[in-house]
Design a protein around this motif. Structure first.
Motif, PDB file in Angstrom:
ATOM      1  N   ASN A  89       0.811  -1.220   0.000  1.00  0.00           N
ATOM      2  CA  ASN A  89       0.000   0.000   0.000  1.00  0.00           C
ATOM      3  C   ASN A  89       0.845   1.271   0.000  1.00  0.00           C
ATOM      4  O   ASN A  89       0.523   2.252   0.683  1.00  0.00           O
ATOM      5  CB  ASN A  89      -0.953   0.006   1.195  1.00  0.00           C
ATOM      6  N   GLY A  90       1.916   1.249  -0.757  1.00  0.00           N
ATOM      7  CA  GLY A  90       2.716   2.454  -0.920  1.00  0.00           C
ATOM      8  C   GLY A  90       3.878   2.584   0.026  1.00  0.00           C
ATOM      9  O   GLY A  90       4.651   3.536  -0.065  1.00  0.00           O
ATOM     10  N   THR A  91       4.028   1.641   0.931  1.00  0.00           N
ATOM     11  CA  THR A  91       5.236   1.564   1.744  1.00  0.00           C
ATOM     12  C   THR A  91       5.907   0.229   1.455  1.00  0.00           C
ATOM     13  O   THR A  91       5.298  -0.680   0.884  1.00  0.00           O
ATOM     14  CB  THR A  91       4.926   1.692   3.249  1.00  0.00           C
ATOM     15  N   PHE A  92       7.179   0.103   1.852  1.00  0.00           N
ATOM     16  CA  PHE A  92       7.962  -1.043   1.412  1.00  0.00           C
ATOM     17  C   PHE A  92       8.527  -1.826   2.599  1.00  0.00           C
ATOM     18  O   PHE A  92       8.916  -1.256   3.621  1.00  0.00           O
ATOM     19  CB  PHE A  92       9.099  -0.576   0.498  1.00  0.00           C
ATOM     20  N   VAL A  93       8.538  -3.151   2.407  1.00  0.00           N
ATOM     21  CA  VAL A  93       9.137  -4.076   3.372  1.00  0.00           C
ATOM     22  C   VAL A  93      10.341  -4.714   2.697  1.00  0.00           C
ATOM     23  O   VAL A  93      10.227  -5.260   1.591  1.00  0.00           O
ATOM     24  CB  VAL A  93       8.137  -5.150   3.823  1.00  0.00           C
ATOM     25  N   ASN A  94      11.491  -4.649   3.342  1.00  0.00           N
ATOM     26  CA  ASN A  94      12.737  -5.168   2.772  1.00  0.00           C
ATOM     27  C   ASN A  94      12.750  -6.691   2.838  1.00  0.00           C
ATOM     28  O   ASN A  94      12.770  -7.277   3.918  1.00  0.00           O
ATOM     29  CB  ASN A  94      13.925  -4.593   3.533  1.00  0.00           C
ATOM     30  N   ARG A  95      12.719  -7.346   1.681  1.00  0.00           N
ATOM     31  CA  ARG A  95      12.757  -8.799   1.592  1.00  0.00           C
ATOM     32  C   ARG A  95      14.116  -9.298   1.094  1.00  0.00           C
ATOM     33  O   ARG A  95      14.262 -10.476   0.764  1.00  0.00           O
ATOM     34  CB  ARG A  95      11.668  -9.311   0.640  1.00  0.00           C
ATOM     35  N   SER A  96      15.107  -8.431   1.063  1.00  0.00           N
ATOM     36  CA  SER A  96      16.405  -8.788   0.479  1.00  0.00           C
ATOM     37  C   SER A  96      17.071  -9.940   1.228  1.00  0.00           C
ATOM     38  O   SER A  96      17.600 -10.872   0.610  1.00  0.00           O
ATOM     39  CB  SER A  96      17.332  -7.569   0.469  1.00  0.00           C
ATOM     40  N   ALA A  97      17.064  -9.893   2.555  1.00  0.00           N
ATOM     41  CA  ALA A  97      17.798 -10.886   3.345  1.00  0.00           C
ATOM     42  C   ALA A  97      17.181 -12.272   3.250  1.00  0.00           C
ATOM     43  O   ALA A  97      17.881 -13.276   3.431  1.00  0.00           O
ATOM     44  CB  ALA A  97      17.855 -10.438   4.807  1.00  0.00           C
ATOM     45  N   THR A  98      15.888 -12.357   2.973  1.00  0.00           N
ATOM     46  CA  THR A  98      15.210 -13.659   2.911  1.00  0.00           C
ATOM     47  C   THR A  98      14.885 -14.090   1.486  1.00  0.00           C
ATOM     48  O   THR A  98      14.149 -15.055   1.284  1.00  0.00           O
ATOM     49  CB  THR A  98      13.913 -13.603   3.734  1.00  0.00           C
ATOM     50  N   SER A  99      15.434 -13.387   0.491  1.00  0.00           N
ATOM     51  CA  SER A  99      15.098 -13.679  -0.905  1.00  0.00           C
ATOM     52  C   SER A  99      15.787 -14.926  -1.445  1.00  0.00           C
ATOM     53  O   SER A  99      15.407 -15.432  -2.504  1.00  0.00           O
ATOM     54  CB  SER A  99      15.477 -12.486  -1.790  1.00  0.00           C
ATOM     55  N   GLY A 100      16.801 -15.394  -0.748  1.00  0.00           N
ATOM     56  CA  GLY A 100      17.583 -16.519  -1.246  1.00  0.00           C
ATOM     57  C   GLY A 100      18.686 -16.119  -2.184  1.00  0.00           C
ATOM     58  O   GLY A 100      19.380 -16.990  -2.726  1.00  0.00           O
ATOM     59  N   LEU A 101      18.893 -14.817  -2.375  1.00  0.00           N
ATOM     60  CA  LEU A 101      19.925 -14.337  -3.287  1.00  0.00           C
ATOM     61  C   LEU A 101      21.182 -13.992  -2.512  1.00  0.00           C
ATOM     62  O   LEU A 101      21.145 -13.161  -1.597  1.00  0.00           O
ATOM     63  CB  LEU A 101      19.439 -13.100  -4.039  1.00  0.00           C
TER      64      LEU A 101
END
Length: 626
Positions: A89-101
């Motif tokens: 809804n227009g704000t962001f949650v950082n998924r970088s650490a759990t992305s598997g990358l």
């Protein structure tokens, strides 16, 4: 209706944004506001880690969780982190650490499409002198590296730059074109571009030589576009070193039945310069896409300083350079990289945003007639200017669902910038999210003509190939000014797929456009049955978001006309239209239902779609008795 989010209000209160808005409105322009921090988009870019001449990293938007809004992908982060951010809804949650990358060095560009037809967006990342990476989306913002398994070349590392997805051969599966820059180290010449044909089984085969697009120019960017509007995707390349003997300049490959003919010289698109970024779109609103390419600049390069604006001449398949006429030739001391067309203020005319490596970026406002005027200062969209914060890539999307386009910018050596648009919401827009027909679930390559207040606009859906190394949102966004509704839209699916005509489209809304094959399937279970019939009856009236599948005739009103269209699908499934009780028989129980509603407008028992239950319905029921 569009809405202002809490974080927008907070941003207005913090740092005096409200004052800036008022002051700008007095000048006629509401400025963008910087809101990356407030909205949770916290990501730090590294500085110059790559070889001289190959600077910059990609950023962009992709709907990674298929919820209808644009999530964020950024490469080139500190410690080579790949940034993955979920839009909530227009704000962001950082998924970088759990992305598997894991951290990935030497990253360059990105492009997103559903290559395996499983319903979610996958990612391709190009790299400099390292193997590229194809990432399959597993859902829940996690990814698996399938590069080698898919047949992507991991052995001959190239200088990977821009990439773009598109179904060039019309088989329903998206294919991948990858630009490889000239490798000049030690005199080695290894720049041939790749065209990876999607085999439909999770693997790819490089067919660039076979179909005639194996350019060995130092390519920075490429875009799939139906420039001649014949129903298939053509390919335009932005090539560096055009002034160097032996290099062809930019190239335009016309698709002739799945093989390509290079018509750059014939069409007038083979501009010879240090072409870098690329914008593609119908800038002058004549129904055909135009091109704008960026260049190095400065007096030492005169007269090759111009940034060509190549306007299509329509059915002639030729282009005319009109950058001077439109005031976008951009002679300056700045080198420019990315560029894109977008309607920043929703006035029905595509504007032009140019990312300058040093100095402020440019926002050329298009009023509908030349010249365009650079209003970046008034709009507060110039970006950071210190030399240490060089800029290469930007992308746009409506991240907060308020009906205007916001901008993501990733300058080096510091945090990324997110510019929130406040001018566009003063006017209306129609946004069409097209759902694919077949394995190309994102409908990459689809296009539409939309008409509002007598003005028709043409747009396409791209996957990469715009700006420089990045990707814009994959929604058809049409600014419509003060129009209360769009009169019509003709939507064409790629690969010469189906066409739908929509009418009386409400403004201030994002609508899902479903392919004809699934219309009427209310519960998404793949068949057309009594439950779907009841859902259509219950939805009679103006279409609300989420009900688009039930509007079979595309009028944005669900009524008896839609019921009659559904009747054909219902009966094709072997069901009986007069079976009002859904027991497999047409008998006294059905007759009792019909007689009980005699003279009414009951949608379920109005078998002939006349709008009133009467003799015609009785005749249909008795004719199907038993």
């Amino acid at each position: 209706m569009w809405r202002f989010t809490r974080s927008q209000v907070v941003a207005c209160l913090v740092a005096g944004a409200c004052t800036a808005l008022v002051q700008a409105d007095r000048r006629g322009v509401a400025p963008f506001t910087l809101e990356a921090q407030q909205r949770g988009l916290l990501f730090t870019m590294m500085n110059f880690p790559q070889q001289t001449g190959f600077y910059g990293f990609g950023c962009g938007f992709a709907d990674l969780d298929s919820d209808g809004d644009s999530d964020v992908v950024i490469v080139g982060g500190a410690a080579w982190i790949v940034g993955i951010f979920e839009n909530q809804n227009g704000t962001f949650v950082n998924r970088s650490a759990t992305s598997g990358l894991p951290p990935l060095g030497a990253l360059s560009g990105l492009a997103s499409a559903d290559y395996d037809g499983d319903g979610d967006m996958d990612l391709f990342l190009s790299r400099v002198l390292e193997a590229p990476v194809l990432l399959r989306n597993n859902g829940n913002f996690t990814f698996s590296d399938v590069t080698e398994l898919a047949g992507i070349d991991v052995y001959s590392a190239r200088i990977g730059k821009g990439a773009c997805w598109g179904d060039y051969n019309g088989d329903g599966w998206v294919d991948l074109y990858v630009c490889n820059y000239l490798h000049i180290s030690g005199g080695e010449h290894a720049s041939e571009n790749y065209l990876y044909r999607n085999n439909g089984d999770g693997t790819f085969t490089d067919v660039a030589t076979e179909v005639g697009v194996n350019s060995d120019s130092p390519s920075f960017e490429a875009v799939w576009t139906d420039f001649d509007r014949d129903g298939d995707l053509d390919l335009y390349l932005s090539n560096d070193r055009g002034t160097t003997p032996g290099f062809p300049g930019n190239e335009l490959f016309r698709n002739d039945g799945g093989v390509f003919t290079e018509i750059g010289a014939k069409s007038g698109t083979n501009v010879k310069l240090n072409s870098m970024g690329l914008a593609c779109g119908d800038f002058n609103a004549d129904g055909f896409v135009d091109f704008y390419v960026t260049n190095t600049s400065g007096p030492q390069l005169a007269p090759e300083h111009a940034f060509p604006l190549l306007l299509s001449q329509g059915a002639t398949q030729t282009f005319q350079s009109e950058e001077l006429k439109w005031g976008v030739a951009h002679p300056s001391v700045y080198w420019a990289w990315g560029a894109f067309f977008f309607d920043w203020n929703n006035d029905r005319h595509l504007d032009l945003y140019v990312i300058n490596q040093e100095g402020p970026n440019s926002l050329f406002h298009n009023s509908g007639a030349p010249p365009a005027v650079d209003i970046a200062l008034e709009a507060a969209i110039g970006g950071p200017t210190p030399v240490a914060r060089s800029k290469f890539c930007a992308a746009y999307a409506d991240i907060d669902n308020d009906g205007d386009l916001d901008i993501l910018l990733n300058p080096l050596a510091g945090p990324v910038d997110l510019y929130i648009n406040h001018e566009g919401s003063k006017r209306g827009a129609v946004r069409l999210r097209v759902i694919g027909d077949g394995p190309n679930t994102g409908a990459i390559g689809a296009n539409a003509d939309l008409t509002a207040d007598g003005v028709t606009q043409f747009q396409e859906i791209y996957a990469g190939g715009q700006s420089y190394l990045g990707q814009n949102e994959q929604i058809l966004h049409f600014g419509v000014g003060s129009a209360k509704q769009a009169t019509s839209a003709i939507v064409r699916w790629p690969s010469r797929g189906p066409t739908r005509t929509l009418s009386n489209i409400p403004v201030h809304q994002q609508w899902i456009v479903w392919p004809p094959a699934v219309l009427g399937d209310a519960d998404h279970d793949g068949d057309f049955d009594f439950a779907d019939r009841l859902a259509i009856v219950a939805a009679f009236g103006p279409v609300a978001p989420g009900q688009e599948r039930l509007d079979l005739d595309g009028t944005f009103v669900i009524d008896s006309a839609d019921m009659l269209l559904f009747k054909g699908k219902f009966e094709a499934a072997g069901l009986r239209w007069a079976d009002l009780t859904n027991d497999g028989l047409v008998n006294g129980a059905d007759l009792a239902m019909l007689l009980g509603g005699w003279g009414s407008s009951g949608a379920l028992i109005d078998l002939d779609g006349s709008g009133r239950v009467g003799g015609g319905d009785l005749a249909l029921l008795l004719g199907d008795w038993g």
